[in-house]
Write a protein that holds these residues in place. Structure first.
Motif, PDB file in Angstrom:
ATOM      1  N   THR A  45     -39.455  -7.105   0.485  1.00  0.00           N
ATOM      2  CA  THR A  45     -39.554  -8.470  -0.201  1.00  0.00           C
ATOM      3  C   THR A  45     -38.472  -9.558   0.392  1.00  0.00           C
ATOM      4  O   THR A  45     -38.921 -10.590   0.837  1.00  0.00           O
ATOM      5  CB  THR A  45     -39.709  -8.504  -1.737  1.00  0.00           C
ATOM      6  OG1 THR A  45     -40.729  -7.485  -2.057  1.00  0.00           O
ATOM      7  CG2 THR A  45     -40.086  -9.875  -2.164  1.00  0.00           C
ATOM      8  N   ALA A  46     -37.101  -9.096   0.097  1.00  0.00           N
ATOM      9  CA  ALA A  46     -36.126  -9.960   0.626  1.00  0.00           C
ATOM     10  C   ALA A  46     -36.247 -10.302   2.162  1.00  0.00           C
ATOM     11  O   ALA A  46     -35.784 -11.426   2.503  1.00  0.00           O
ATOM     12  CB  ALA A  46     -34.923  -9.368   0.172  1.00  0.00           C
ATOM     13  N   THR A  59     -43.470  -8.380  -4.939  1.00  0.00           N
ATOM     14  CA  THR A  59     -42.034  -8.493  -5.536  1.00  0.00           C
ATOM     15  C   THR A  59     -41.845  -7.479  -6.799  1.00  0.00           C
ATOM     16  O   THR A  59     -42.744  -7.096  -7.496  1.00  0.00           O
ATOM     17  CB  THR A  59     -41.500  -9.867  -5.692  1.00  0.00           C
ATOM     18  OG1 THR A  59     -40.042  -9.780  -5.911  1.00  0.00           O
ATOM     19  CG2 THR A  59     -42.123 -10.644  -6.881  1.00  0.00           C
ATOM     20  N   CYS A  69     -38.726 -13.108   2.156  1.00  0.00           N
ATOM     21  CA  CYS A  69     -38.652 -14.460   1.220  1.00  0.00           C
ATOM     22  C   CYS A  69     -37.273 -14.588   0.654  1.00  0.00           C
ATOM     23  O   CYS A  69     -36.774 -13.487   0.178  1.00  0.00           O
ATOM     24  CB  CYS A  69     -39.732 -14.418   0.358  1.00  0.00           C
ATOM     25  SG  CYS A  69     -39.793 -16.131  -0.450  1.00  0.00           S
ATOM     26  N   GLU A  70     -36.513 -15.560   0.924  1.00  0.00           N
ATOM     27  CA  GLU A  70     -35.294 -15.302   0.194  1.00  0.00           C
ATOM     28  C   GLU A  70     -35.234 -15.923  -1.268  1.00  0.00           C
ATOM     29  O   GLU A  70     -34.465 -15.498  -2.023  1.00  0.00           O
ATOM     30  CB  GLU A  70     -34.219 -16.514   0.840  1.00  0.00           C
ATOM     31  CG  GLU A  70     -33.911 -16.120   2.535  1.00  0.00           C
ATOM     32  CD  GLU A  70     -33.112 -17.098   3.262  1.00  0.00           C
ATOM     33  OE1 GLU A  70     -32.293 -17.963   2.427  1.00  0.00           O
ATOM     34  OE2 GLU A  70     -32.957 -16.954   4.116  1.00  0.00           O
ATOM     35  N   GLU A  71     -36.274 -16.831  -1.604  1.00  0.00           N
ATOM     36  CA  GLU A  71     -36.349 -17.253  -2.950  1.00  0.00           C
ATOM     37  C   GLU A  71     -37.574 -17.004  -3.538  1.00  0.00           C
ATOM     38  O   GLU A  71     -38.708 -17.478  -2.889  1.00  0.00           O
ATOM     39  CB  GLU A  71     -36.034 -18.704  -3.039  1.00  0.00           C
ATOM     40  CG  GLU A  71     -34.526 -19.128  -2.674  1.00  0.00           C
ATOM     41  CD  GLU A  71     -34.415 -20.655  -2.887  1.00  0.00           C
ATOM     42  OE1 GLU A  71     -35.003 -21.188  -3.740  1.00  0.00           O
ATOM     43  OE2 GLU A  71     -33.609 -21.222  -2.196  1.00  0.00           O
ATOM     44  N   VAL A  72     -37.671 -16.147  -4.324  1.00  0.00           N
ATOM     45  CA  VAL A  72     -39.105 -15.824  -4.934  1.00  0.00           C
ATOM     46  C   VAL A  72     -39.346 -16.339  -6.337  1.00  0.00           C
ATOM     47  O   VAL A  72     -38.326 -16.293  -7.195  1.00  0.00           O
ATOM     48  CB  VAL A  72     -39.070 -14.163  -5.428  1.00  0.00           C
ATOM     49  CG1 VAL A  72     -40.419 -13.604  -5.630  1.00  0.00           C
ATOM     50  CG2 VAL A  72     -38.875 -13.441  -3.894  1.00  0.00           C
ATOM     51  N   PRO A  73     -40.419 -17.021  -6.640  1.00  0.00           N
ATOM     52  CA  PRO A  73     -40.585 -17.801  -7.892  1.00  0.00           C
ATOM     53  C   PRO A  73     -40.964 -16.641  -8.709  1.00  0.00           C
ATOM     54  O   PRO A  73     -41.269 -15.499  -8.596  1.00  0.00           O
ATOM     55  CB  PRO A  73     -42.000 -18.491  -7.567  1.00  0.00           C
ATOM     56  CG  PRO A  73     -42.064 -18.732  -6.198  1.00  0.00           C
ATOM     57  CD  PRO A  73     -41.249 -17.400  -5.626  1.00  0.00           C
ATOM     58  N   ASP A 110     -47.219 -20.138  -2.683  1.00  0.00           N
ATOM     59  CA  ASP A 110     -46.013 -20.725  -3.523  1.00  0.00           C
ATOM     60  C   ASP A 110     -44.740 -20.612  -2.923  1.00  0.00           C
ATOM     61  O   ASP A 110     -43.467 -20.687  -3.488  1.00  0.00           O
ATOM     62  CB  ASP A 110     -45.986 -20.186  -4.972  1.00  0.00           C
ATOM     63  CG  ASP A 110     -47.001 -20.622  -5.753  1.00  0.00           C
ATOM     64  OD1 ASP A 110     -48.016 -21.708  -5.259  1.00  0.00           O
ATOM     65  OD2 ASP A 110     -47.463 -20.196  -6.768  1.00  0.00           O
ATOM     66  N   VAL A 111     -44.652 -19.749  -1.766  1.00  0.00           N
ATOM     67  CA  VAL A 111     -43.221 -19.242  -0.965  1.00  0.00           C
ATOM     68  C   VAL A 111     -43.278 -19.613   0.060  1.00  0.00           C
ATOM     69  O   VAL A 111     -44.459 -19.847   0.976  1.00  0.00           O
ATOM     70  CB  VAL A 111     -43.145 -17.922  -1.290  1.00  0.00           C
ATOM     71  CG1 VAL A 111     -42.979 -17.494  -2.584  1.00  0.00           C
ATOM     72  CG2 VAL A 111     -44.388 -16.913  -0.551  1.00  0.00           C
TER      73      VAL A 111
END
Length: 159
Positions: free
Chosen positions: A55-56, A101, A59-63, A127-128
């Motif tokens: 996951t990381a 995630t 994507c760096e920022e996960v809602p 959203d990402v």
């Protein structure tokens, strides 16, 4: 299994974090790919930590939103179960159009097969901002129990 300092040409960790199921992972540069090195107290914990590393890597920022969904895989060996579980995470991303995630996993033997019972929270891809990870590979994959009864894994992903 490789020593934690043995990266076979990798340039070292690029990110480190605690996984959602009690494990820890590090993202490592790996030629044109990305690798995840993970540790945990349990086999399920290290599976979840590698998936959190996946996951990381995407994507760096996960809602914080998203619905949990289950996953289940069966395989002939622990390494094959890890591969199939991570492949299922990528498949779910592509089919559900969500970023898996907050991974949770348990792993055990049932009737001679290794079974992974897992779940993830699916954040809508809309959203990402996510990097495409194409596939999990067997290249350099390692999974082993440590001397203290914990587990460590190393997995390379094709990006």
């Amino acid at each position: 299994m490789r020593d934690e300092d043995d990266t076979d040409g990798a340039s070292g960790p690029t990110a480190a974090a605690a996984g959602g199921d009690g494990g820890q992972f590090e993202l490592r540069e790996h030629t044109a790919d990305v690798a995840v090195a993970a540790t945990a107290d349990t086999l399920g914990g290290v599976f979840a930590a590698v998936a959190d590393g996946l996951t990381a890597a995407m994507c760096e920022e996960v809602p914080a939103d998203g619905e949990r969904f289950p996953m289940r895989v069966r395989a002939e060996s622990p390494e094959a179960a890890l591969f199939d579980y991570l492949d299922e995470c990528i498949y779910e991303r592509d089919v559900r159009l969500v970023l898996p995630t907050d991974h949770r996993a348990s792993v055990g033997r049932v009737d001679g097969e290794w079974v992974v019972e897992a779940s993830a929270r699916g954040v809508p891809l809309a959203d990402v901002v996510a990097r495409d990870v194409k596939a999990v590979t067997y290249s350099e994959m390692a999974l082993e129990e440590t001397a203290d009864g914990g587990w460590r894994a190393y997995v390379v992903f094709d990006v």
